[in-house]
Design a protein around this motif. Structure first.
Motif, PDB file in Angstrom:
ATOM      1  N   THR A  38       0.827  -1.216   0.000  1.00  0.00           N
ATOM      2  CA  THR A  38       0.000   0.000   0.000  1.00  0.00           C
ATOM      3  C   THR A  38       0.858   1.260   0.000  1.00  0.00           C
ATOM      4  OG1 THR A  38      -0.141  -0.080   2.408  1.00  0.00           O
ATOM      5  CG2 THR A  38      -1.933  -1.120   1.166  1.00  0.00           C
ATOM      6  N   ALA A  39       2.119   1.148   0.423  1.00  0.00           N
ATOM      7  CA  ALA A  39       3.013   2.311   0.449  1.00  0.00           C
ATOM      8  C   ALA A  39       3.388   2.792  -0.946  1.00  0.00           C
ATOM      9  CB  ALA A  39       4.281   1.989   1.240  1.00  0.00           C
ATOM     10  N   ALA A  40       3.063   1.999  -1.963  1.00  0.00           N
ATOM     11  CA  ALA A  40       3.407   2.364  -3.342  1.00  0.00           C
ATOM     12  C   ALA A  40       2.543   3.509  -3.868  1.00  0.00           C
ATOM     13  CB  ALA A  40       3.261   1.156  -4.259  1.00  0.00           C
ATOM     14  N   HIS A  41       1.441   3.776  -3.215  1.00  0.00           N
ATOM     15  CA  HIS A  41       0.529   4.820  -3.680  1.00  0.00           C
ATOM     16  C   HIS A  41       0.959   6.173  -3.133  1.00  0.00           C
ATOM     17  CE1 HIS A  41      -2.045   1.706  -5.227  1.00  0.00           C
ATOM     18  NE2 HIS A  41      -2.018   1.117  -4.050  1.00  0.00           N
ATOM     19  N   GLU A  42       1.173   7.114  -4.038  1.00  0.00           N
ATOM     20  CA  GLU A  42       1.505   8.477  -3.630  1.00  0.00           C
ATOM     21  C   GLU A  42       0.207   9.176  -3.240  1.00  0.00           C
ATOM     22  OE1 GLU A  42       4.669  10.847  -5.651  1.00  0.00           O
ATOM     23  OE2 GLU A  42       2.917  12.030  -6.249  1.00  0.00           O
ATOM     24  N   VAL A  43       0.195   9.748  -2.035  1.00  0.00           N
ATOM     25  CA  VAL A  43      -1.017  10.379  -1.513  1.00  0.00           C
ATOM     26  C   VAL A  43      -0.690  11.817  -1.108  1.00  0.00           C
ATOM     27  CG1 VAL A  43      -2.823  10.247   0.253  1.00  0.00           C
ATOM     28  CG2 VAL A  43      -1.816   8.138  -0.651  1.00  0.00           C
ATOM     29  N   PRO A  44      -1.435  12.797  -1.612  1.00  0.00           N
ATOM     30  CA  PRO A  44      -1.191  14.185  -1.227  1.00  0.00           C
ATOM     31  C   PRO A  44      -1.414  14.394   0.273  1.00  0.00           C
ATOM     32  CG  PRO A  44      -2.692  14.077  -3.104  1.00  0.00           C
ATOM     33  CD  PRO A  44      -2.527  12.685  -2.584  1.00  0.00           C
ATOM     34  N   LEU A  45      -0.665  15.324   0.839  1.00  0.00           N
ATOM     35  CA  LEU A  45      -0.834  15.708   2.240  1.00  0.00           C
ATOM     36  C   LEU A  45      -0.763  17.237   2.284  1.00  0.00           C
ATOM     37  CD1 LEU A  45       0.817  14.051   5.308  1.00  0.00           C
ATOM     38  CD2 LEU A  45       0.331  16.479   5.224  1.00  0.00           C
ATOM     39  N   TRP A  65       4.812   8.738   0.176  1.00  0.00           N
ATOM     40  CA  TRP A  65       5.085   7.635  -0.746  1.00  0.00           C
ATOM     41  C   TRP A  65       6.225   6.812  -0.169  1.00  0.00           C
ATOM     42  CZ3 TRP A  65       9.496   6.564  -3.824  1.00  0.00           C
ATOM     43  CH2 TRP A  65       9.328   5.519  -4.751  1.00  0.00           C
ATOM     44  N   ALA A  66       6.096   5.513  -0.224  1.00  0.00           N
ATOM     45  CA  ALA A  66       7.163   4.595   0.165  1.00  0.00           C
ATOM     46  C   ALA A  66       7.637   4.843   1.598  1.00  0.00           C
ATOM     47  CB  ALA A  66       8.328   4.682  -0.813  1.00  0.00           C
ATOM     48  N   HIS A  67       6.683   5.123   2.483  1.00  0.00           N
ATOM     49  CA  HIS A  67       6.963   5.388   3.900  1.00  0.00           C
ATOM     50  C   HIS A  67       7.757   6.675   4.115  1.00  0.00           C
ATOM     51  CE1 HIS A  67       5.233   1.528   4.817  1.00  0.00           C
ATOM     52  NE2 HIS A  67       6.054   0.965   3.961  1.00  0.00           N
ATOM     53  N   TRP A  68       7.688   7.587   3.163  1.00  0.00           N
ATOM     54  CA  TRP A  68       8.345   8.893   3.271  1.00  0.00           C
ATOM     55  C   TRP A  68       7.305   9.992   3.127  1.00  0.00           C
ATOM     56  CZ3 TRP A  68      13.534  10.675   3.383  1.00  0.00           C
ATOM     57  CH2 TRP A  68      14.505   9.666   3.448  1.00  0.00           C
ATOM     58  N   SER A 102       2.055   5.680   8.234  1.00  0.00           N
ATOM     59  CA  SER A 102       3.205   4.808   8.539  1.00  0.00           C
ATOM     60  C   SER A 102       4.516   5.280   7.928  1.00  0.00           C
ATOM     61  CB  SER A 102       2.914   3.373   8.095  1.00  0.00           C
ATOM     62  OG  SER A 102       1.753   2.888   8.711  1.00  0.00           O
ATOM     63  N   CYS A 103       4.704   6.579   7.819  1.00  0.00           N
ATOM     64  CA  CYS A 103       5.962   7.100   7.286  1.00  0.00           C
ATOM     65  C   CYS A 103       7.030   7.083   8.380  1.00  0.00           C
ATOM     66  CB  CYS A 103       5.779   8.526   6.757  1.00  0.00           C
ATOM     67  SG  CYS A 103       4.781   8.604   5.265  1.00  0.00           S
ATOM     68  N   THR A 104       8.245   6.800   7.979  1.00  0.00           N
ATOM     69  CA  THR A 104       9.355   6.738   8.922  1.00  0.00           C
ATOM     70  C   THR A 104      10.375   7.848   8.697  1.00  0.00           C
ATOM     71  OG1 THR A 104      10.519   5.195   7.466  1.00  0.00           O
ATOM     72  CG2 THR A 104       9.146   4.237   9.213  1.00  0.00           C
ATOM     73  N   ARG A 105      10.298   8.514   7.542  1.00  0.00           N
ATOM     74  CA  ARG A 105      11.262   9.569   7.216  1.00  0.00           C
ATOM     75  C   ARG A 105      10.550  10.700   6.493  1.00  0.00           C
ATOM     76  NH1 ARG A 105      17.030   8.300   7.906  1.00  0.00           N
ATOM     77  NH2 ARG A 105      17.058  10.213   6.763  1.00  0.00           N
ATOM     78  N   SER A 106      11.210  11.860   6.489  1.00  0.00           N
ATOM     79  CA  SER A 106      10.704  13.038   5.781  1.00  0.00           C
ATOM     80  C   SER A 106      11.851  13.653   4.996  1.00  0.00           C
ATOM     81  CB  SER A 106      10.151  14.051   6.786  1.00  0.00           C
ATOM     82  OG  SER A 106       9.700  15.225   6.136  1.00  0.00           O
ATOM     83  N   ARG A 107      11.509  14.266   3.870  1.00  0.00           N
ATOM     84  CA  ARG A 107      12.519  14.960   3.069  1.00  0.00           C
ATOM     85  C   ARG A 107      11.920  16.216   2.458  1.00  0.00           C
ATOM     86  NH1 ARG A 107      14.348  12.798  -2.608  1.00  0.00           N
ATOM     87  NH2 ARG A 107      14.711  15.011  -2.783  1.00  0.00           N
ATOM     88  N   LEU A 108      12.817  17.156   2.133  1.00  0.00           N
ATOM     89  CA  LEU A 108      12.391  18.401   1.512  1.00  0.00           C
ATOM     90  C   LEU A 108      13.597  19.076   0.889  1.00  0.00           C
ATOM     91  CD1 LEU A 108      13.427  20.839   3.606  1.00  0.00           C
ATOM     92  CD2 LEU A 108      11.602  19.843   4.975  1.00  0.00           C
ATOM     93  N   GLU A 109      13.320  20.065   0.079  1.00  0.00           N
ATOM     94  CA  GLU A 109      14.358  20.905  -0.507  1.00  0.00           C
ATOM     95  C   GLU A 109      14.065  22.346  -0.120  1.00  0.00           C
ATOM     96  OE1 GLU A 109      12.400  18.906  -2.715  1.00  0.00           O
ATOM     97  OE2 GLU A 109      13.801  17.242  -2.454  1.00  0.00           O
ATOM     98  N   THR A 110      15.133  23.107   0.103  1.00  0.00           N
ATOM     99  CA  THR A 110      14.991  24.527   0.408  1.00  0.00           C
ATOM    100  C   THR A 110      16.222  25.258  -0.105  1.00  0.00           C
ATOM    101  OG1 THR A 110      14.419  26.132   2.149  1.00  0.00           O
ATOM    102  CG2 THR A 110      16.044  24.442   2.719  1.00  0.00           C
ATOM    103  N   TRP A 111      16.062  26.537  -0.395  1.00  0.00           N
ATOM    104  CA  TRP A 111      17.196  27.348  -0.846  1.00  0.00           C
ATOM    105  C   TRP A 111      17.877  28.001   0.349  1.00  0.00           C
ATOM    106  CZ3 TRP A 111      13.597  29.440  -5.116  1.00  0.00           C
ATOM    107  CH2 TRP A 111      13.727  28.659  -6.268  1.00  0.00           C
ATOM    108  N   ASP A 112      19.127  28.405   0.149  1.00  0.00           N
ATOM    109  CA  ASP A 112      19.923  28.985   1.235  1.00  0.00           C
ATOM    110  C   ASP A 112      19.290  30.232   1.835  1.00  0.00           C
ATOM    111  OD1 ASP A 112      20.434  30.586  -1.014  1.00  0.00           O
ATOM    112  OD2 ASP A 112      22.603  30.494  -0.812  1.00  0.00           O
ATOM    113  N   PHE A 113      18.559  31.018   1.049  1.00  0.00           N
ATOM    114  CA  PHE A 113      17.957  32.249   1.574  1.00  0.00           C
ATOM    115  C   PHE A 113      16.574  31.998   2.172  1.00  0.00           C
ATOM    116  CE2 PHE A 113      16.502  31.979  -2.792  1.00  0.00           C
ATOM    117  CZ  PHE A 113      15.167  32.337  -2.705  1.00  0.00           C
TER     118      PHE A 113
END
Length: 147
Positions: A38-45, A65-68, A102-113
């Motif tokens: 079920t983790a294969a489905h990308e779900v908006p948050l 997605w994928a527990h992330w 059931s996510c175990t990790r989080s990720r994101l991108e941000t700029w230096d400013f």
């Protein structure tokens, strides 16, 4: 002989995506196992903070997605910055991702400013950086272990 084209083509993009997905599934036992879960489905948050008039004062959009949890956008109106609203949005997104999805990790991108220090203070670690993306700006990729 091949002819190269630079036209935007939705049908070809979908074909390319499908074929790459098939190759990735065939080439990786981990991806294959993920596709069968079920983790294969990308779900908006999404998490929104509305003011007393029902107007958006702050918001976070992302997906799981994928527990992330992948945070795409986090914005707080300038009038409301510094009062903890961004922290509340991020904490709520992490809570939903962890407890409901059931996510175990989080990720994101941000700029230096933008907000690398904001995320570091909330437990995120820099995993990568791209200098001059765009020119003169550094982009950071950060991750965090959830719970």
């Amino acid at each position: 002989m091949f002819r190269l084209e630079t036209e935007v083509d939705k049908e070809r993009r979908q074909l390319l995506s499908r074929r790459l997905r098939e190759d990735n599934t065939a080439g990786s036992p981990e991806i294959r196992a993920l596709r069968e879960s079920t983790a294969a489905h990308e779900v908006p948050l999404e998490v929104w903070a509305l003011d007393v008039h029902g107007q958006v004062a702050a918001g976070l959009t992302g997906r799981t997605w994928a527990h992330w949890l992948h945070v795409d956008l986090l914005w707080v109106d300038a009038r409301h910055r510094g009062c903890g609203l961004g922290s509340r949005l991020l904490a709520e997104a992490e809570r939903v991702a962890r407890t409901d999805r059931s996510c175990t990790r989080s990720r994101l991108e941000t700029w230096d400013f933008q907000a690398p220090d904001f995320y570091r203070k909330r437990g995120y670690e820099v995993m990568g950086r791209v200098d001059n993306y765009p020119p003169g700006v550094t982009e950071f990729t950060l991750t965090k272990q959830l719970g």
